[in-house]
Design an enzyme around this catalytic site. Structure first.
Site, PDB file in Angstrom:
ATOM      1  N   GLY A  94       0.567   5.335  -0.326  1.00 40.47           N
ATOM      2  CA  GLY A  94      -0.850   5.490  -0.055  1.00 40.47           C
ATOM      3  C   GLY A  94      -1.660   6.207  -1.105  1.00 40.47           C
TER       4      GLY A  94
ATOM      5  N   CYS B  49       5.692   0.110 -12.079  1.00 45.76           N
ATOM      6  CA  CYS B  49       6.191   1.301 -12.765  1.00 45.76           C
ATOM      7  C   CYS B  49       7.504   0.953 -13.458  1.00 45.76           C
ATOM      8  CB  CYS B  49       6.363   2.462 -11.786  1.00 45.76           C
ATOM      9  SG  CYS B  49       7.390   2.085 -10.350  1.00 45.76           S
TER      10      CYS B  49
ATOM     11  N   ALA C 257       0.781  -1.234   0.000  1.00 47.44           N
ATOM     12  CA  ALA C 257       0.000   0.000   0.000  1.00 47.44           C
ATOM     13  C   ALA C 257       0.815   1.288   0.000  1.00 47.44           C
ATOM     14  CB  ALA C 257      -0.953   0.001   1.190  1.00 47.44           C
ATOM     15  N   ALA C 258       1.916   1.353   0.753  1.00 47.62           N
ATOM     16  CA  ALA C 258       2.643   2.617   0.902  1.00 47.62           C
ATOM     17  C   ALA C 258       3.166   3.104  -0.452  1.00 47.62           C
ATOM     18  CB  ALA C 258       3.801   2.438   1.887  1.00 47.62           C
TER      19      ALA C 258
END
Length: 502
Positions: free
Chosen positions: A246, A366, A243-244
């Site tokens: 966020g 990414c 998650a981070a």
């Protein structure tokens, strides 16, 4: 050169004594791929001066190829007892920084001694087109458009648009914004993601009040695509596996509104604090954040999870403003590092596909390398092809997955020059629908008379299959008001224990 690691030895008249040596060591470790720039600059040994070190190395990297071409004319390997990395830092300081050097260091004295040769070499390169070719990709992000996502948990899209117009901006069509990037007072609504606004890079300082009030979140368009593709319904139970910091978590929270449920997992304590701060700032207070390794989560503990977003750690090769190795791009990626990353990414993706009721799993990175993208998706699909398929996402998006992968057309890639955003990869795993034969067999079994069975005696068994093994009449299927055809089966037993379910 002996590197001074003690912070108290750095301070020299308000500056960092030995800055060229320290920054040169960071640059050397960065080239040796011992860590990221931020991790190397903010180590505990000199974290108090991490900002200065990070800034100096980052700015040097933008001109690194040019600086190395200049220093090649000095032939440092023939009798000069200096470190080329420290000299590179000092050369940047002399040509582009303070226009002077600290002569208390050997690298500074070297640059001052040969300042004539350095200036003439720079003038020769600057007068040609070589500088344009050698300028790092790290200096190109200013030419990209900037994106802000409207945080619908605290503001409406129309409200933000009116506030921008009150600040002197005017809304234009997206295509017009692309053709006239010099117009710094225009903004447009993105044509793919409704809550995303597009602006000129120099416009971001004018959005300080909107960011402070959490009405908008500065988030690149490519980073918004995974949650947009996952598209959970308002009453869904969603998991963000990695998650981070966020941004994607709060985007998912905004999509769910206040009716669904979202669990966010992060393994790193420092990044977990960032995640918590982001959740609090975005007013997504109903999100449950867990400081826990997602790979250690038991899927059986989350029987109602229907959507999972998997955006694991990657090489970051698609982020244009990343200053990790801009001078190393032509040499290709580190294959050993890619192998480690892809192995971890595959484990996380396969773990997400084990959840009992999950219907959609988005995998994104990414990265531009197929080892982290198509190869991972292909391997995962080969292991779960009986249960999941790749959905053809956003058919109108022109940049697709690599043709070397048979289902590359189902995946989505972003090409910075074409799509005006960072490089990204997105794929959507969707659970297959049950066949009519399986549905008929299950209904037939469920219609058998089973007598009275209490709720406590029944349990949910998940094995991702509609192939029940009934060894005796003591194992029977029952129906209930909430039963729906899915990966979970309600199995009952009387006095015999449950056997293995395959």
């Amino acid at each position: 050169i002996k590197w001074p690691y003690s912070v108290r030895n750095y301070v020299w008249y308000g500056q960092i004594y030995g800055m060229y040596a320290v920054a040169g060591k960071v640059l050397e470790d960065l080239e040796a791929k011992k860590g990221s720039l931020r991790a190397l600059a903010f180590t505990s040994k000199h974290k108090k001066n991490g900002k200065q070190i990070y800034a100096l190395v980052a700015e040097t990297l933008k001109k690194y190829t040019l600086i190395r071409n200049i220093l090649e004319k000095l032939n440092l390997h023939s009798g000069h007892n200096v470190n080329i990395y420290s000299v590179s830092i000092a050369t940047y300081d002399f040509l582009f920084g303070k226009k002077r050097v600290n002569v208390n260091e050997s690298a500074g004295r070297f640059v001052r001694k040969y300042r004539g040769v350095i200036k003439s070499s720079y003038a020769a390169l600057a007068s040609s087109t070589t500088e344009e070719l050698t300028t790092s990709v790290a200096s190109k992000p200013d030419t990209l458009l900037k994106y802000v996502r409207v945080n619908t948990l605290t503001a409406l899209l129309k409200e933000v648009q009116l506030e921008l117009e009150g600040k002197g901006f005017h809304e234009v069509d997206f295509d017009r914004l692309l053709t006239s990037p010099q117009d710094q007072t225009s903004f447009a609504q993105d044509r793919h993601i409704p809550d995303l606004l597009v602006l000129h890079p120099s416009s971001l300082p004018h959005l300080a009040s909107l960011c402070k009030n959490s009405k908008v979140v500065i988030q690149d368009k490519a980073s918004c695509l995974p949650a947009h593709v996952l598209a959970p319904s308002h009453d869904s139970h969603v998991i963000d596996a990695c998650a981070a910091p966020g941004n994607k978590t709060t985007q998912l929270a905004a999509q769910l509104g206040r009716y669904g449920h979202l669990d966010a997992f992060e393994i790193d304590p420092k990044r977990f604090k960032t995640l918590q701060a982001m959740i609090k700032k975005s007013n997504a207070t109903y999100v449950d954040a867990h400081l826990m390794d997602f790979l250690k989560v038991n899927p059986e503990d989350y029987p109602k999870v229907s959507h999972i977003l998997v955006d694991p750690s990657c090489s970051g090769s698609g982020i244009l403003n990343r200053l990790e190795h801009p001078y190393n791009i032509a040499q290709g990626p580190d294959r050993q590092r890619l192998q480690r990353l892809s192995g971890f990414q595959l484990r996380v993706l396969l773990h997400a596909l084990k959840f009992p009721s999950v219907e959609k799993v988005v995998y994104s990175t990414c990265s531009l390398y197929k080892e982290e993208n198509e190869d991972v998706v292909s391997e995962a699909l080969s292991q779960v092809d009986e249960l999941f398929t790749l959905d053809h996402i956003m058919p109108n998006w022109t940049t697709r997955g690599l043709p070397t992968f048979g289902k590359g057309h189902c995946c989505l890639r972003t090409d910075p020059p074409v799509d005006h955003t960072n490089g990204f990869f997105v794929a959507l795993f969707k659970r297959k629908r049950r066949s009519s034969a399986d549905r008929t067999n299950l209904i037939t079994c469920s219609r058998k008379k089973t007598g009275h069975i209490s709720q406590r005696q029944s349990r949910i068994i998940n094995r991702h299959s509609f192939k029940p093994l009934l060894k005796s009449t003591h194992r029977r299927f029952i129906r209930c008001s909430k039963f729906r055809f899915g990966p979970a089966l309600f199995v009952t037993h009387s006095k015999h224990s449950l056997l293995g379910y395959h």
